[in-house]
Design a protein around this motif. Sequence first.
Motif, PDB file in Angstrom:
ATOM      1  N   PHE A   1      10.794 -67.552  68.669  1.00  0.00           N
ATOM      2  CA  PHE A   1      10.826 -67.665  67.209  1.00  0.00           C
ATOM      3  C   PHE A   1      12.099 -67.048  66.655  1.00  0.00           C
ATOM      4  CE2 PHE A   1       6.342 -68.094  68.228  1.00  0.00           C
ATOM      5  CZ  PHE A   1       5.965 -69.150  67.414  1.00  0.00           C
ATOM      6  N   ALA A   2      12.425 -65.825  67.094  1.00  0.00           N
ATOM      7  CA  ALA A   2      13.660 -65.182  66.634  1.00  0.00           C
ATOM      8  C   ALA A   2      14.877 -65.972  67.075  1.00  0.00           C
ATOM      9  CB  ALA A   2      13.734 -63.753  67.160  1.00  0.00           C
ATOM     10  N   ASN A   3      14.802 -66.579  68.261  1.00  0.00           N
ATOM     11  CA  ASN A   3      15.922 -67.394  68.743  1.00  0.00           C
ATOM     12  C   ASN A   3      16.141 -68.632  67.887  1.00  0.00           C
ATOM     13  OD1 ASN A   3      16.267 -65.572  70.836  1.00  0.00           O
ATOM     14  ND2 ASN A   3      15.093 -66.779  72.318  1.00  0.00           N
ATOM     15  N   ASN A   4      15.090 -68.999  67.134  1.00  0.00           N
ATOM     16  CA  ASN A   4      15.196 -70.131  66.202  1.00  0.00           C
ATOM     17  C   ASN A   4      15.281 -69.651  64.748  1.00  0.00           C
ATOM     18  OD1 ASN A   4      14.768 -73.044  67.496  1.00  0.00           O
ATOM     19  ND2 ASN A   4      13.587 -71.565  68.703  1.00  0.00           N
ATOM     20  N   ASP A   5      15.718 -68.399  64.578  1.00  0.00           N
ATOM     21  CA  ASP A   5      15.983 -67.822  63.256  1.00  0.00           C
ATOM     22  C   ASP A   5      14.738 -67.680  62.392  1.00  0.00           C
ATOM     23  OD1 ASP A   5      18.679 -67.696  63.928  1.00  0.00           O
ATOM     24  OD2 ASP A   5      19.116 -69.672  63.100  1.00  0.00           O
ATOM     25  N   LEU A   6      13.600 -67.409  63.017  1.00  0.00           N
ATOM     26  CA  LEU A   6      12.358 -67.172  62.279  1.00  0.00           C
ATOM     27  C   LEU A   6      11.703 -65.895  62.806  1.00  0.00           C
ATOM     28  CD1 LEU A   6      10.050 -67.943  60.349  1.00  0.00           C
ATOM     29  CD2 LEU A   6       9.103 -69.366  62.194  1.00  0.00           C
ATOM     30  N   LEU A   7      11.427 -64.967  61.904  1.00  0.00           N
ATOM     31  CA  LEU A   7      10.741 -63.738  62.280  1.00  0.00           C
ATOM     32  C   LEU A   7       9.273 -63.847  61.886  1.00  0.00           C
ATOM     33  CD1 LEU A   7      13.308 -60.997  61.167  1.00  0.00           C
ATOM     34  CD2 LEU A   7      13.068 -62.099  63.397  1.00  0.00           C
ATOM     35  N   ILE A   8       8.385 -63.668  62.865  1.00  0.00           N
ATOM     36  CA  ILE A   8       6.943 -63.670  62.649  1.00  0.00           C
ATOM     37  C   ILE A   8       6.357 -62.455  63.360  1.00  0.00           C
ATOM     38  CG2 ILE A   8       6.667 -66.149  62.296  1.00  0.00           C
ATOM     39  CD1 ILE A   8       5.964 -64.577  65.700  1.00  0.00           C
ATOM     40  N   MET A   9       5.070 -62.237  63.207  1.00  0.00           N
ATOM     41  CA  MET A   9       4.390 -61.185  63.949  1.00  0.00           C
ATOM     42  C   MET A   9       3.443 -61.831  64.959  1.00  0.00           C
ATOM     43  SD  MET A   9       5.291 -58.121  63.313  1.00  0.00           S
ATOM     44  CE  MET A   9       6.270 -57.199  62.133  1.00  0.00           C
TER      45      MET A   9
ATOM     46  N   GLN B   1      11.038 -74.966  55.856  1.00  0.00           N
ATOM     47  CA  GLN B   1      11.879 -74.601  56.999  1.00  0.00           C
ATOM     48  C   GLN B   1      11.047 -73.936  58.090  1.00  0.00           C
ATOM     49  OE1 GLN B   1      14.753 -72.216  54.804  1.00  0.00           O
ATOM     50  NE2 GLN B   1      16.343 -73.765  55.080  1.00  0.00           N
ATOM     51  N   VAL B   2      10.120 -73.062  57.677  1.00  0.00           N
ATOM     52  CA  VAL B   2       9.224 -72.412  58.633  1.00  0.00           C
ATOM     53  C   VAL B   2       8.414 -73.461  59.384  1.00  0.00           C
ATOM     54  CG1 VAL B   2       7.167 -70.959  58.843  1.00  0.00           C
ATOM     55  CG2 VAL B   2       9.085 -70.211  57.429  1.00  0.00           C
ATOM     56  N   ALA B   3       7.865 -74.420  58.658  1.00  0.00           N
ATOM     57  CA  ALA B   3       7.067 -75.473  59.283  1.00  0.00           C
ATOM     58  C   ALA B   3       7.894 -76.281  60.282  1.00  0.00           C
ATOM     59  CB  ALA B   3       6.485 -76.384  58.213  1.00  0.00           C
TER      60      ALA B   3
ATOM     61  N   LYS C   1      20.920 -65.640  57.693  1.00  0.00           N
ATOM     62  CA  LYS C   1      20.452 -66.882  58.316  1.00  0.00           C
ATOM     63  C   LYS C   1      19.007 -66.812  58.811  1.00  0.00           C
ATOM     64  CE  LYS C   1      22.017 -66.008  63.078  1.00  0.00           C
ATOM     65  NZ  LYS C   1      22.723 -66.598  64.233  1.00  0.00           N
ATOM     66  N   ILE C   2      18.447 -65.621  58.853  1.00  0.00           N
ATOM     67  CA  ILE C   2      17.088 -65.440  59.353  1.00  0.00           C
ATOM     68  C   ILE C   2      16.077 -65.645  58.218  1.00  0.00           C
ATOM     69  CG2 ILE C   2      15.445 -63.652  60.103  1.00  0.00           C
ATOM     70  CD1 ILE C   2      16.916 -64.595  62.438  1.00  0.00           C
ATOM     71  N   ILE C   3      14.972 -66.330  58.527  1.00  0.00           N
ATOM     72  CA  ILE C   3      13.847 -66.412  57.593  1.00  0.00           C
ATOM     73  C   ILE C   3      12.849 -65.331  57.992  1.00  0.00           C
ATOM     74  CG2 ILE C   3      11.955 -67.832  56.720  1.00  0.00           C
ATOM     75  CD1 ILE C   3      13.620 -70.287  57.319  1.00  0.00           C
ATOM     76  N   ASP C   4      12.604 -64.399  57.100  1.00  0.00           N
ATOM     77  CA  ASP C   4      11.721 -63.275  57.408  1.00  0.00           C
ATOM     78  C   ASP C   4      10.302 -63.584  56.933  1.00  0.00           C
ATOM     79  OD1 ASP C   4      10.457 -60.933  57.912  1.00  0.00           O
ATOM     80  OD2 ASP C   4      11.628 -59.710  56.506  1.00  0.00           O
ATOM     81  N   ALA C   5       9.458 -63.989  57.872  1.00  0.00           N
ATOM     82  CA  ALA C   5       8.039 -64.221  57.586  1.00  0.00           C
ATOM     83  C   ALA C   5       7.199 -63.200  58.342  1.00  0.00           C
ATOM     84  CB  ALA C   5       7.637 -65.637  57.979  1.00  0.00           C
ATOM     85  N   SER C   6       7.796 -62.043  58.612  1.00  0.00           N
ATOM     86  CA  SER C   6       7.101 -61.002  59.380  1.00  0.00           C
ATOM     87  C   SER C   6       6.785 -59.774  58.545  1.00  0.00           C
ATOM     88  CB  SER C   6       7.949 -60.583  60.590  1.00  0.00           C
ATOM     89  OG  SER C   6       9.146 -59.938  60.169  1.00  0.00           O
ATOM     90  N   THR C   7       7.668 -59.413  57.637  1.00  0.00           N
ATOM     91  CA  THR C   7       7.513 -58.182  56.872  1.00  0.00           C
ATOM     92  C   THR C   7       6.368 -58.305  55.884  1.00  0.00           C
ATOM     93  OG1 THR C   7       9.891 -57.806  57.046  1.00  0.00           O
ATOM     94  CG2 THR C   7       8.687 -56.507  55.416  1.00  0.00           C
ATOM     95  N   GLY C   8       5.411 -57.405  55.970  1.00  0.00           N
ATOM     96  CA  GLY C   8       4.258 -57.448  55.080  1.00  0.00           C
ATOM     97  C   GLY C   8       4.486 -56.706  53.780  1.00  0.00           C
ATOM     98  N   GLU C   9       5.661 -56.880  53.195  1.00  0.00           N
ATOM     99  CA  GLU C   9       5.990 -56.183  51.955  1.00  0.00           C
ATOM    100  C   GLU C   9       6.410 -57.183  50.895  1.00  0.00           C
ATOM    101  OE1 GLU C   9       5.304 -53.178  51.894  1.00  0.00           O
ATOM    102  OE2 GLU C   9       5.345 -52.542  53.994  1.00  0.00           O
TER     103      GLU C   9
END
Length: 476
Positions: A430-438, A464-466, A119-127
């Motif tokens: 952000f994580a509480n809203n299911d979005l991972l950022i840095m 979704q991120v927006a 359920k998480i959108i991962d926009a944090s991992t730089g890979e």
Amino acid sequence: MWQLNSDSKLPIYLQIVDLIETKIMNGELLPEEKLPPERKLAALFGVNRSTVVRALDELTSRAVIVRKQGSGTIVNAEKWGLFAGQSTNWRHYLTQGGFTPTVPYVRQTGIIEKHHSDKIIDASTGELPLEMTPKLETPSRSWQSFIAEEQLEDAAGYQPLRETIEKQMRVAYDLNVRPEQILITSGAQQALFLITQCLLKPGDAVAIESPSYFYSLSLFQSAGLRIFALPMDSEGVIISELKDLYHKHRVKMVFVNPTFQNPTGLVMSLQRRKELVKVCAHLQIPIVEDDPFSELAALDENIPVPLKQLDTDNVLYIGSLSKIMGSTTRIGWLIGPAAVIERLALARNEMDFGLSIFPQVLASAVLNTTGYDAHVKQLQQILMERRDFLIRALEETLPNELIYNKPAGGFHLWISLPMEFRSIRDFDIFANNDLLIMPGFLFGVKETIIRVTYARLNQKEAFQVAQIIKKIVTEN
């Protein structure tokens, strides 16, 4: 929460020191978080206030906490300028000796992604995501053939791979180097580790761009280095600021990521690059150029030549395959003077950090296939599309509310939000809203800025991120 270990034989004030340091290491106390007042801590521990004061004095001397008149005591959030040299102290062996632990926020993000990836959108991992790694055939070889290739390997790495990199650097950047000037590493971070451990000493001052992903790397403080912020403008690092840092702190080395800088995406201008290498040569300050993204320029952009081409003697150049072929490739390289490469290669062998022959042989084979160039071009196209997906989604969802520059390549969008966070913990929203950022604090800045990695986002996820960012901005 503030209970001491009744079985400990340490003096009470040292037990308090250990407890607070452990809470910081575990992420229970975050940078800039305020500690209870001295009297309240004394009551919680059931000790005299003088005992608490002695413990806080010890923590202050180590720069773990900051005590300000009228503002109370807070966990130190700054790395800038601090000397993290370690002394032989067995009581702190596990928490302070050796390598500094991962930043709690990053560690927690990894845990969330692992357990809630559905359920998480991962926009944090730089890979690179798996679907963007190369779909190339690797050569079929016997175990004995791999072992036989070890005859072509020395302390600096597999000779055919070094020759391949030599050719690539010449074709791509008109950079003429010899194989003995190339050290194969298990990724860019090993190159940085060898530089900080072998070419610098504890207490040395180094300058890094601000903001910078270098700020989040533990290896600088683990080496006991003092890092100083080198401000940037739209063209790159500000040369006058570098001169000031040199005269104030006797900076011994400059670390930069001039092409698609992480996290800003900035490309240092050619004129600024020329000024940087000229000034550093005059001041006799070596430059470390980290260049993982150059091959990922948008198709409609030309980028300036690497710093290494402008000054072959004074620049240590770090390249990597991780952004092209995936992080598990674990192949990078360091280009520098032959004497430096020899010294670092011998040091690595003394540390028993020798490289496996297997990834080196496979990397050499892949780099020499026609399919590699096709993969890079396809990757450029996909990244450009995903960049545009995210920017279009942000423009449609939050028109004129966010500040960012359109990067010409790389993986990341550096976004300034129209709001103010009072604490690092506020970024948990952000994580509480299911979005991972840095968040920006990981890169050494205090503003409400986030790095969003678009390389991992398809069109649906970009919108979704927006929407999540819009919700956070409008509700706060």
